[in-house]
Design a protein around this motif. Sequence first.
Motif, PDB file in Angstrom:
ATOM      1  N   LEU A  51      40.584  42.817  43.842  1.00  0.00           N
ATOM      2  CA  LEU A  51      40.184  42.673  42.304  1.00  0.00           C
ATOM      3  C   LEU A  51      38.619  42.826  42.440  1.00  0.00           C
ATOM      4  O   LEU A  51      38.230  41.638  43.281  1.00  0.00           O
ATOM      5  N   TYR A  52      37.934  43.800  42.204  1.00  0.00           N
ATOM      6  CA  TYR A  52      36.592  43.652  42.119  1.00  0.00           C
ATOM      7  C   TYR A  52      35.936  43.330  41.005  1.00  0.00           C
ATOM      8  O   TYR A  52      36.011  44.205  40.276  1.00  0.00           O
ATOM      9  N   LEU A  53      35.337  42.138  40.919  1.00  0.00           N
ATOM     10  CA  LEU A  53      34.710  41.914  39.775  1.00  0.00           C
ATOM     11  C   LEU A  53      33.050  42.217  39.586  1.00  0.00           C
ATOM     12  O   LEU A  53      32.669  41.940  40.662  1.00  0.00           O
ATOM     13  N   ASN A  54      32.714  42.851  38.633  1.00  0.00           N
ATOM     14  CA  ASN A  54      31.480  43.461  38.476  1.00  0.00           C
ATOM     15  C   ASN A  54      30.531  42.245  38.423  1.00  0.00           C
ATOM     16  O   ASN A  54      30.681  41.324  37.360  1.00  0.00           O
ATOM     17  N   SER A  55      29.319  42.330  39.502  1.00  0.00           N
ATOM     18  CA  SER A  55      28.281  41.039  39.268  1.00  0.00           C
ATOM     19  C   SER A  55      27.022  42.041  38.614  1.00  0.00           C
ATOM     20  O   SER A  55      26.098  42.301  39.626  1.00  0.00           O
ATOM     21  N   GLU A  56      27.038  41.750  37.448  1.00  0.00           N
ATOM     22  CA  GLU A  56      25.805  42.535  36.823  1.00  0.00           C
ATOM     23  C   GLU A  56      25.265  43.549  37.137  1.00  0.00           C
ATOM     24  O   GLU A  56      24.001  44.047  37.166  1.00  0.00           O
ATOM     25  N   GLY A  57      26.297  44.671  37.665  1.00  0.00           N
ATOM     26  CA  GLY A  57      25.991  45.812  38.236  1.00  0.00           C
ATOM     27  C   GLY A  57      25.431  45.956  39.447  1.00  0.00           C
ATOM     28  O   GLY A  57      25.203  47.155  39.815  1.00  0.00           O
ATOM     29  N   SER A  66      26.552  44.539  42.251  1.00  0.00           N
ATOM     30  CA  SER A  66      27.614  44.567  43.268  1.00  0.00           C
ATOM     31  C   SER A  66      28.961  43.965  42.824  1.00  0.00           C
ATOM     32  O   SER A  66      29.039  43.827  41.682  1.00  0.00           O
ATOM     33  N   PHE A  67      30.048  44.060  43.582  1.00  0.00           N
ATOM     34  CA  PHE A  67      31.200  43.448  43.246  1.00  0.00           C
ATOM     35  C   PHE A  67      31.630  42.252  43.957  1.00  0.00           C
ATOM     36  O   PHE A  67      31.623  42.255  45.437  1.00  0.00           O
ATOM     37  N   ILE A  68      32.425  41.443  43.385  1.00  0.00           N
ATOM     38  CA  ILE A  68      32.840  40.347  44.163  1.00  0.00           C
ATOM     39  C   ILE A  68      34.290  40.434  44.229  1.00  0.00           C
ATOM     40  O   ILE A  68      34.993  40.701  43.312  1.00  0.00           O
ATOM     41  N   GLU A  69      34.999  40.229  45.343  1.00  0.00           N
ATOM     42  CA  GLU A  69      36.546  40.775  45.497  1.00  0.00           C
ATOM     43  C   GLU A  69      37.165  39.411  45.219  1.00  0.00           C
ATOM     44  O   GLU A  69      36.884  38.378  46.069  1.00  0.00           O
ATOM     45  N   THR A  70      38.145  39.137  44.369  1.00  0.00           N
ATOM     46  CA  THR A  70      38.368  37.951  44.058  1.00  0.00           C
ATOM     47  C   THR A  70      40.110  37.745  43.954  1.00  0.00           C
ATOM     48  O   THR A  70      40.630  36.719  43.481  1.00  0.00           O
ATOM     49  N   ALA A  71      40.610  38.714  44.473  1.00  0.00           N
ATOM     50  CA  ALA A  71      42.123  39.052  44.311  1.00  0.00           C
ATOM     51  C   ALA A  71      43.166  37.896  44.641  1.00  0.00           C
ATOM     52  O   ALA A  71      43.858  37.364  44.087  1.00  0.00           O
ATOM     53  N   GLU A  72      42.661  37.147  45.854  1.00  0.00           N
ATOM     54  CA  GLU A  72      43.254  36.244  46.433  1.00  0.00           C
ATOM     55  C   GLU A  72      43.307  35.171  45.571  1.00  0.00           C
ATOM     56  O   GLU A  72      44.371  34.293  45.146  1.00  0.00           O
ATOM     57  N   PHE A  73      42.017  34.614  45.147  1.00  0.00           N
ATOM     58  CA  PHE A  73      41.754  33.567  44.303  1.00  0.00           C
ATOM     59  C   PHE A  73      42.340  33.878  42.870  1.00  0.00           C
ATOM     60  O   PHE A  73      42.933  32.750  42.037  1.00  0.00           O
ATOM     61  N   ALA A  74      42.306  34.872  42.307  1.00  0.00           N
ATOM     62  CA  ALA A  74      42.668  35.341  40.916  1.00  0.00           C
ATOM     63  C   ALA A  74      44.210  35.195  40.806  1.00  0.00           C
ATOM     64  O   ALA A  74      44.747  35.123  40.012  1.00  0.00           O
ATOM     65  N   GLY A  75      44.829  35.570  42.188  1.00  0.00           N
ATOM     66  CA  GLY A  75      46.305  35.492  42.148  1.00  0.00           C
ATOM     67  C   GLY A  75      46.922  36.776  41.772  1.00  0.00           C
ATOM     68  O   GLY A  75      47.976  36.903  41.178  1.00  0.00           O
ATOM     69  N   VAL A  76      46.173  37.772  41.982  1.00  0.00           N
ATOM     70  CA  VAL A  76      46.729  39.159  41.940  1.00  0.00           C
ATOM     71  C   VAL A  76      46.754  39.899  43.408  1.00  0.00           C
ATOM     72  O   VAL A  76      47.006  41.086  43.248  1.00  0.00           O
ATOM     73  N   ALA A  77      46.525  39.249  44.536  1.00  0.00           N
ATOM     74  CA  ALA A  77      46.491  39.897  45.606  1.00  0.00           C
ATOM     75  C   ALA A  77      47.919  40.110  46.234  1.00  0.00           C
ATOM     76  O   ALA A  77      48.128  41.275  46.865  1.00  0.00           O
ATOM     77  N   ASN A 110      40.907  32.370  32.379  1.00  0.00           N
ATOM     78  CA  ASN A 110      39.849  31.423  33.317  1.00  0.00           C
ATOM     79  C   ASN A 110      39.415  32.172  34.654  1.00  0.00           C
ATOM     80  O   ASN A 110      39.404  31.610  35.564  1.00  0.00           O
ATOM     81  N   GLY A 111      39.844  33.381  34.899  1.00  0.00           N
ATOM     82  CA  GLY A 111      39.528  34.247  35.784  1.00  0.00           C
ATOM     83  C   GLY A 111      40.989  34.160  36.746  1.00  0.00           C
ATOM     84  O   GLY A 111      41.142  34.821  38.028  1.00  0.00           O
ATOM     85  N   LEU A 112      41.823  33.308  36.309  1.00  0.00           N
ATOM     86  CA  LEU A 112      43.226  33.180  37.127  1.00  0.00           C
ATOM     87  C   LEU A 112      44.176  33.993  36.487  1.00  0.00           C
ATOM     88  O   LEU A 112      44.268  34.151  35.221  1.00  0.00           O
ATOM     89  N   PHE A 113      45.154  34.477  37.278  1.00  0.00           N
ATOM     90  CA  PHE A 113      46.434  35.196  36.671  1.00  0.00           C
ATOM     91  C   PHE A 113      47.626  34.696  37.416  1.00  0.00           C
ATOM     92  O   PHE A 113      47.523  33.891  38.213  1.00  0.00           O
ATOM     93  N   GLN A 114      48.720  34.821  36.733  1.00  0.00           N
ATOM     94  CA  GLN A 114      49.886  34.009  36.935  1.00  0.00           C
ATOM     95  C   GLN A 114      50.958  35.215  37.158  1.00  0.00           C
ATOM     96  O   GLN A 114      51.170  35.988  36.384  1.00  0.00           O
TER      97      GLN A 114
END
Lengths: 590, 407
Positions: free
Chosen positions: A316-322, A324-335, A379-383
Amino acid sequence: MSTKCNFRLLTFVGAALIAMSLSSCERSSQPTITDVSGKKTPVATEAESPSATSSPELTRIRSDSDWFDDVTESTGIVFTYRNGAKGNQFTILETVGGGVGIFDFDCDRQQDVFCVGGGTIDPRTATPSGLPCHLFHNTGDFKFKDVTVSGHISVDTDYSHGCVAGDIDNDGFPDLFVTCYGHSCLMLNCGDGTFIDMTNSASLTDESWSTAAAFGDADGDGLTDLYVTSYTDWSPEDHTPCGNSIVQTIDVCPPQNYNPLPDRLYRNQGNGKFQEVSEEMGIRNDGMGLGVLATDINQDGRIDFFVANDAVANRLYLNSEGHSFIETAEFAGVAYNEGGSPEGSMGIDAEDIDGDGLCELWVTNFEMEDNSLFQNQGNGLFQHATAAFGLAGQSRINVGFGTGLHDLDGDSWIDVYVLNGHVLYNNGFTSFRQPAFVFRNLDGRKFVDVTGSSGTWFHVPHSARGGAVGDLDGNGMLDLIISSINEPTAVLRNQLPAKNWIRLQLVGRQSSRFPVGAQVTVEAFGHKCVRLAKSGSGFLSQSDSRILFAIEPERAEVDVEVAWPSGKHETFRARVTATDHVLIEDSGAD
Amino acid sequence: MAASRSSGKSRSRRTMNHQVFRRWPRFAGLLALLIVLIFVWRSKQGDIASVCQQAGALLATNPNRAALLLEQVVSVSGTDAPDAYVLWTRALLAAGRHSEALGCFSLMNNPSAADHKMLLLLADEAVVSGDPLLARLSLEAISPESVDRPAALQRLISLNQQTGNATSIMPLAQELLILQPDNANSWRVLAQVQESQKELHAAAATFQEVLKREQVTDRRTSALRSLLRLQVQLGERTAARVSLNELTKIAPLKTTDRINEVLLLKLEGEMEQAWLKISEVVAQSPTNMLALETRGTLAFSRGENNTARKDFEAVLRLEPLNKQVHYKLAQTLLRMDNIDDARKHLLENRRLTEISADILKLETAAAEGQAEIDRLNKLATAYDQIGQRETATRLREAASRLVPVAQ
């Protein structure tokens, strides 16, 4: 019963399988060849006839109350995606299959159809070659005309898989990107019914194995950028099929036998050229991507990318102000799945399923893995909510590919379809062709299986891969086109009664012309209905990009809130007239 | 004419009798020799039987003496006394002389000629003595036509399961089924093999076959339990519900059954009922790790983060290498804004996931010779790293047995 079946009974599985259901024999009704060692090998057959998917029984059980009617034969869409199985080389290339696109290439307000061609595999060298893709023009009343030649659709593509439409030059005419093993192909829509191949001039010269793709303005400059997933480093030079220990034949190798290839993010430079910016934008190089979705997942006004990887963690690449991207899949719970293990993810989509205004993420997975519904907690988290929504186990014995989150029955709640088909030609117990499913969303709380009333196409197994959803006849109900491996592409007409509806076409100004990442909200049926402008959803396919809302019968007007990728929020008042509304950025009320 | 013919016949008979009488001493001599030989052979056999009996009696108390006696027997009888060879092997084994036992058995030209029940006995003793190779040789000597072949096959399957020789198990189970197609046990063995080889669809279908044939209630219950477990794993909610209903009719539900019931309710999307059931199960079996993990998972999905955290931490105290619980705890901690601790558990999950991926690769990459030894040792190390010590030990044993072959 087939030779294959007899072979299994006599030489390997023995008496254990005698008692198993006859269906297992039917499923494996492939002819066999005998190699020099006397060992029999299944020959992957390619269905040649359009009638291969229909039978007398289907005619008998067809019902007017079915959700979908298989109208393929009357549409003029005569097409079959070929995977090259006839080469009998059992390459992993054959497993991926192809997609289909629904988009209005000539802007005549009727959705046209693009079919990805696939290819052949050389029976001696395992070298793949491309087969032509086809473009079908919607002439109305569910009739289509093959305009491949007149549209100058490139016929010499490499072995192709997926397609995605997007407006790279903001001229209002959708351009097309076709992913291939080898040279993928960017086709610029000239606006006069023709396309030109601008792959090389656009500097899209990657020659590896591209699978899925999504367009979207990653850096917020108003130009449509391109994300392309890559699969593995398989090559015909190193090709060796794998043994299938279950049925003691040779078959395709799993992806774990190969190394992953890096995904690529290309920045649209605005001069007809693209520049690869994967590394500087934070895109990882260790995925085995089969699906990518571009949309604004965290509602910050910028597009994000969600990537479905096979056998390794999703990203999951979240856009950081255009920037770069921050990869957050593991923390977000979608990896991973619920137990923290990577799955074989293929199809992908996102929509608000539970009516809370936040988009859920959805991926289809390999067999013995539930398809994963990741419920957005805000809150940035998925279940992992597959079980909570009644989808656990539903398709676990199948290999999930094409999918889509759409309101298929016009009740304002997002339903889901899942297309299945195994990657192994002969898997012992489950078959190469597998049933597809449709699940109806009950008020955002739970899905129920409505496959039984979904129509005849769903009553028999298929080797389905990509599916695209769109309103092909303009009646406000979403139809379905499905690409299966070596089976005729199926056109399924939604025959549920049309209700009150509005459909929106978004036109960006500060945002890119097709504003991927926009979020549209309409209050209907007592709840907020949120829909996303997105690219890459499904599996290797392009669905109708217009946004459809079901509206209560008595309503004459609705307020439509649009959150544009530019950051602008506007409200439009739209009359419920069962027609398309064009919403242009900066023309609504703030 | 008739008279002359008669007299001719009579003359001929006389001549023949005369010849017989002339050769009689030679015939008699041959006959006597034969009788003597038979007598000697019989007495020798009698001696062999007698000595074997004597040695057999000494097996438990003085196996070395038994081995000595039997060595004398086979030195006289050569390869004519396969049973004596088997007994000699048993005696050497009982005396702890493992290599000699293996060597002795290897001397037999045709071990299939030995008494098959004795071979089964030898195999059992070899297994107990930790000598699976001798056990295997002994069992493989029991020919496919033998009435003891099914017993041999069952032992071979069990032996191969212990030694991690997975590839050879399935054909044995299938042969057993062909020999005894109406025997529920044959189907059970096949089902267990299929399940151990992760062929869950096939295992479930085979357990159905067991249930068609099994009459003994306890065994039916056991098969039904296995079937229920598999159906839940396969996500076959309707079939699993049928199995659970049947199981409920014939036996009280064990804790594992009740957990499967909870998992089935979860499959059915009945999360509230699943929660109520798992709460009961944990109340009755508060130290059951699977029950705690299941309750933790359901608590997490209900947003009851404290309960989820407590349950997952309890599991990890006893199972510190439980990959999925590390992940679930991490997700719970993230929701509780405890990022640092969550990160630790995510890293542990990632580490264990990578090892699991290595295991998957190694398990599907069977090789030969030294490469196979290396593979088994690497696999053992990987299993050690995820806390599966028994599997690791078994794999190391299997690797060590391959050394002579590699040399």
